[in-house]
Design an enzyme around this catalytic site. Structure first.
Site, PDB file in Angstrom:
ATOM      1  N   THR B 158       0.608  -1.030   0.177  1.00  0.00           N
ATOM      2  CA  THR B 158       0.228   0.103   0.142  1.00  0.00           C
ATOM      3  C   THR B 158       0.936   1.215   0.026  1.00  0.00           C
ATOM      4  O   THR B 158       1.956   1.296   0.818  1.00  0.00           O
ATOM      5  CB  THR B 158      -0.965   0.012   1.212  1.00  0.00           C
ATOM      6  OG1 THR B 158      -1.628  -1.181   1.385  1.00  0.00           O
ATOM      7  CG2 THR B 158      -1.999   1.241   1.303  1.00  0.00           C
ATOM      8  N   GLU B 358      -3.357  -6.665   6.542  1.00  0.00           N
ATOM      9  CA  GLU B 358      -2.843  -6.501   7.707  1.00  0.00           C
ATOM     10  C   GLU B 358      -3.146  -7.940   8.382  1.00  0.00           C
ATOM     11  O   GLU B 358      -3.264  -7.761   9.942  1.00  0.00           O
ATOM     12  CB  GLU B 358      -3.033  -5.278   8.519  1.00  0.00           C
ATOM     13  CG  GLU B 358      -2.423  -4.021   7.842  1.00  0.00           C
ATOM     14  CD  GLU B 358      -2.404  -2.786   8.790  1.00  0.00           C
ATOM     15  OE1 GLU B 358      -2.327  -2.976  10.007  1.00  0.00           O
ATOM     16  OE2 GLU B 358      -2.310  -1.614   8.223  1.00  0.00           O
ATOM     17  N   GLU B 362      -8.803 -14.736   9.848  1.00  0.00           N
ATOM     18  CA  GLU B 362      -8.401 -16.076  10.543  1.00  0.00           C
ATOM     19  C   GLU B 362      -6.744 -16.154  10.862  1.00  0.00           C
ATOM     20  O   GLU B 362      -6.812 -16.586  12.023  1.00  0.00           O
ATOM     21  CB  GLU B 362      -8.173 -17.005   9.116  1.00  0.00           C
ATOM     22  CG  GLU B 362      -9.570 -17.550   8.579  1.00  0.00           C
ATOM     23  CD  GLU B 362     -10.125 -16.296   7.772  1.00  0.00           C
ATOM     24  OE1 GLU B 362      -9.600 -15.521   7.312  1.00  0.00           O
ATOM     25  OE2 GLU B 362     -11.516 -16.163   7.883  1.00  0.00           O
TER      26      GLU B 362
END
Lengths: 248, 379
Positions: B158, B358, B362
Site C-alpha cells: 500500500t 494486515e 483467520e
C-alpha cells in the site's frame, strides 16, 4: 496592529433546542456549544491581520466559565491571549456590550472584530452598542477587508450588490460570511493551546435594559385534513369549519 | 476508571470531523472513480499535522499518541476509506516501523520529513510466498563493506506507487532484518497499481529491489530483529484499522437511519417496521462494541500495556462489524444502495479489504488463540 476579537458561545446550529423549566431560558442539558459561526470569520481575519502587520490577537467572551472550550479553540487557531468576563445567569445585550467596552478600554486595540450577529439570540446589537460605548468607527456586515496604512477599506453586502466604504483606525468591523475561509486548527497548535492561560475576569454589573419574559418553541404546524367530494364529507367540512376552525 | 476524552482529544476530533466532512467527503466519490487521492488534499492533510499525529514532538509529531491517531482514523474512515488506508500505511506501519525499532540517529534522519508529510512512507513486508508467514521471506540483504545489498520483490504494498521511503523487511545472516530504503536509491522500482474491488484511491503495487545499495546505518534496530519489529508495527496498524472501520460503521448507521425515516412503503416510513429496526439495532450494537474495543485498546497501547492479542481482537471484531454494517446498510437502502447514485455501494466495496489486509480474520484468530493457549486460557 493589536486586534481584539469578541466571540460568543452558541448552541450548535444542529442542536435540538428545549426551553428550560422557567420558560425563559434554554435548557443546556446535552446541548453542544460552538463558537458563533460569524465570529469564526472574525478570528480568521484577526489572525491574517496579525500575520501581515504584526502585533497581537486577543479573544474575549462574556459568558460562563464553560466558555473556556470555545476560547481553547480560538487559541488553537492562533489567538495568543483569551479572556472570559464572567456573566451572571441572566444578562442582556447591553451588559455584554458594556463589559466588552470596559475590557476594550483597558487594552486599547487598534481594531475590534466580531461576528455580524450571534446565531443564538440574533439581537444584532453588540457591534453598534460597543461602537457607541467606546467611540470607535464601525462598519457592519463586512465581506471583504483591506487595510492600507491607516485606511480601512471594507466591502459590504447590500441588497443586490456591494457597497465599498472607507474608515480609519481605531475601528470595529463586524464580519459577514465570505469574509474569509476560517482555518482548521493544526494538531501541534491544539496541543499548545492547552498551555496558554485563559484569564477570568469578574463582570461589572449593569441594570437590565431588556428582560426575557418568555420563550417558546414554534408550534408544529397542524396536519391538514383532506376530505372527498361526497355529500357526507361536505357536511363534515361544514361541521369542521363551524366547530373546529370556528370560521363560520 | 474514566472513559472521557480529554479536552485536546475532543478538539482534535472536532477539527478532523470538520475537515473530513467539509473537504474530504465531497471528494470521496471522485477519489474512488479516478482511483487517486488528489495531491492537494494530501497536502492539506499533511499541513494539519495528521500524518504525524501519533508521534512525539521531538520527531516532528504532535504527541497525540495512538488514541489521538485512532480518533483521526475514525473521522477519516467515516468519509473515505481510501484516504484512511493511505494515512494508515504511511503513519501506522510505514513510519511506525522506524519509530518502534530505529536508532535515535535513524529516527532523527528520516522521521521529521515523514511526520510532516513532506515524504510518504510504505511498509514493505508481504511477498508472493510470504505475508503473515513472515519467516518465509525471500528478499535478501547482504552486508558488503559499508552497504547492504538488497534483492527481491514485495507484493501488495500500500502506498508503494507514491511512497518516498520504504520500511523493508529482508532476510540476512541473522534472520529477518528491517531497513529504511529510499525510493530514489538506484535499483528500486514499483509496478503498476493493482486494479482493486475497493479502496481504489489507495495505490498498491509491487516493489522490486535489484542490487539496491543501502547505507549500513539504514538498518532499523539490530540485525535479526526485523520479525519482531514487523509484528509490533502490525499490532499498531491493526488497531488503527479498527478505528477506521468504526468511523465507516457510524456513517453507515446515520445514512441508514436517515433513509429509513424517509423511505415509505405501505404508506409508512420503513423505519417503523421491526425488520428494519432489528437491522438498526444490530448496527448500533456492532458500533458500541467496536467503539469500546478500539478506545480501550488504544488507551492500553499508549500505556504500553497492549498485547498483540488485544489488537488482533480489535481488528477481527471491527472488520467483521463493518462488513455486517455495510451489508445491513445496503439492505435498508435496497435498490438505492446498490445504485452508484448513493455512496453505500462504495462503502460495500471498500469494507471488504479490512478482513484481508494486515492479516486476515483467520490470522487474527490464530494470534488470539496462540496467546490464549500459551497463557492456559487466562485472559
Amino acid at each position: 496592529m493589536n486586534v481584539l476579537i469578541c466571540i460568543s458561545r452558541v448552541p450548535d446550529t444542529a442542536t435540538k433546542i428545549v426551553v428550560g423549566s422557567d420558560g425563559k431560558t434554554i435548557d443546556n442539558q446535552g446541548v453542544k456549544f460552538i463558537i458563533n459561526p460569524y465570529d469564526e470569520y472574525a478570528i480568521e481575519e484577526g489572525l491574517r491581520i496579525k500575520e501581515k502587520f504584526g502585533g497581537s490577537v486577543t479573544a474575549v467572551t462574556v459568558g460562563s466559565e464553560q466558555s473556556s472550550d470555545i476560547l481553547r479553540t480560538a487559541l488553537a487557531m492562533g489567538v495568543e491571549k483569551a479572556t472570559i468576563i464572567k456573566a451572571p445567569e441572566i444578562f442582556d445585550s447591553y451588559f455584554v456590550a458594556y463589559n466588552l467596552a470596559e475590557y476594550a478600554k483597558s487594552i486599547k486595540p487598534d481594531i475590534i472584530l466580531l461576528g455580524r450577529q450571534s446565531v443564538d439570540f440574533d439581537s444584532f446589537q453588540i457591534p453598534s452598542l460597543l461602537a457607541g460605548l467606546i467611540d470607535y468607527n464601525l462598519v457592519t456586515v463586512v465581506s471583504k477587508l483591506t487595510i492600507d496604512a491607516n485606511k480601512i477599506i471594507c466591502e459590504r453586502d447590500v441588497e443586490g450588490g456591494k457597497e465599498i466604504v472607507e474608515t480609519n483606525l481605531p475601528c470595529i468591523i463586524s464580519a459577514q460570511k465570505g469574509l474569509n475561509e476560517p482555518r482548521y486548527p493544526k494538531l501541534p497548535d491544539i496541543m499548545k493551546a492547552k498551555s496558554k492561560p485563559i484569564e477570568i475576569l469578574e463582570a461589572k454589573p449593569t441594570d437590565l435594559k431588556m428582560e426575557v419574559i418568555s420563550m417558546e418553541i414554534p408550534m408544529k404546524q397542524r396536519i391538514g385534513k383532506i376530505l372527498s367530494d361526497s355529500d357526507e364529507d361536505i357536511n363534515e367540512l361544514v361541521r369542521l369549519l363551524h366547530e373546529e376552525a370556528k370560521v363560520i | 476508571m474514566d472513559f472521557r476524552f480529554t479536552e485536546e482529544q475532543i478538539m482534535l476530533r472536532e477539527m478532523v470531523r470538520d475537515f473530513a466532512q467539509n473537504e474530504l467527503k465531497p471528494l470521496a466519490r471522485q477519489i474512488d472513480e479516478q482511483e487517486e487521492i488528489p495531491d492537494e488534499i494530501i497536502k492539506k492533510i499533511a499541513e494539519l499535522g495528521l500524518l504525524g499525529a501519533a508521534f512525539p514532538p521531538e520527531y516532528g509529531g504532535s504527541g497525540f499518541g495512538e488514541l489521538g491517531y485512532c480518533i483521526i482514523q475514525e473521522e477519516i474512515g467515516r468519509v473515505c476509506s481510501s484516504t484512511a488506508t493511505f494515512i494508515g500505511a504511511h503513519q501506522s506501519i510505514g513510519t511506525n516501523a522506524l519509530f518502534i525499532g530505529g536508532s535515535e540517529e535513524l529516527k532523527q534522519k528520516y522521521m521529521p520529513a515523514l511526520t510532516s508529510g513532506e515524504k510518504i512512507a510504505a511498509f514493505a513486508l508481504t511477498e508472493q510466498g510470504a505475508g503473515s508467514d513472515a519467516f518465509n521471506l525471500k528478499t535478501k540483504a547482504e552486508l558488503v563493506g559499508d552497504e547492504w545489498i538488497i534483492n527481491g520483490e514485495k507484493m501488495w504494498i500500500t502506498n508503494a506507487p507514491i511512497a518516498d521511503i520504504f520500511s523493508v523487511f529482508a532476510r540476512t545472516n541473522r534472520g529477518i532484518s528491517a531497513f529504511i530504503v529510499e525510493k530514489n536509491f538506484p535499483g528500486v522500482s514499483t509496478g503498476a497499481p493493482e486494479k482493486k474491488l475497493g479502496i481504489r484511491g489507495s495505490k498498491t503495487s509491487t516493489v522490486t529491489f535489484e542490487n539496491v545499495r543501502v547505507p549500513k546505518e539504514n538498518l532499523i534496530g539490530a540485525e535479526g530483529k526485523g520479525f519482531l519489529i514487523a509484528m509490533k508495527t502490525l499490532d499498531a496498524g491493526r488497531l488503527g484499522l479498527g478505528a477506521a472501520c468504526l468511523g465507516a460503521c457510524k456513517e453507515l448507521l446515520e445514512m441508514s437511519v436517515a433513509y429509513a425515516k424517509t423511505r415509505k412503503q405501505f404508506n409508512e416510513p420503513i423505519a417503523n417496521f421491526q425488520a428494519v429496526q432489528f437491522m438498526i439495532a444490530e448496527m448500533a450494537t456492532q458500533i458500541y462494541t467496536t467503539e469500546s474495543l478500539v478506545y480501550r485498546t488504544a488507551y492500553k497501547y499508549d500505556k504500553k500495556e497492549m498485547l498483540s492479542r488485544d489488537s488482533a481482537i480489535v481488528k477481527l471484531v471491527s472488520s467483521e462489524a463493518l462488513d455486517r454494517c455495510v451489508d445491513l446498510a445496503m439492505q435498508i437502502h435496497g435498490g438505492m444502495g446498490y445504485s452508484r447514485e448513493l455512496p453505500i455501494e462504495r462503502y460495500y466495496r471498500d469494507s471488504r479489504i479490512n478482513r484481508i489486509f494486515e492479516g486476515t480474520s483467520e490470522i487474527q484468530k490464530l494470534v488470539i488463540a496462540h496467546d490464549i493457549l500459551k497463557r492456559n486460557g487466562k485472559m
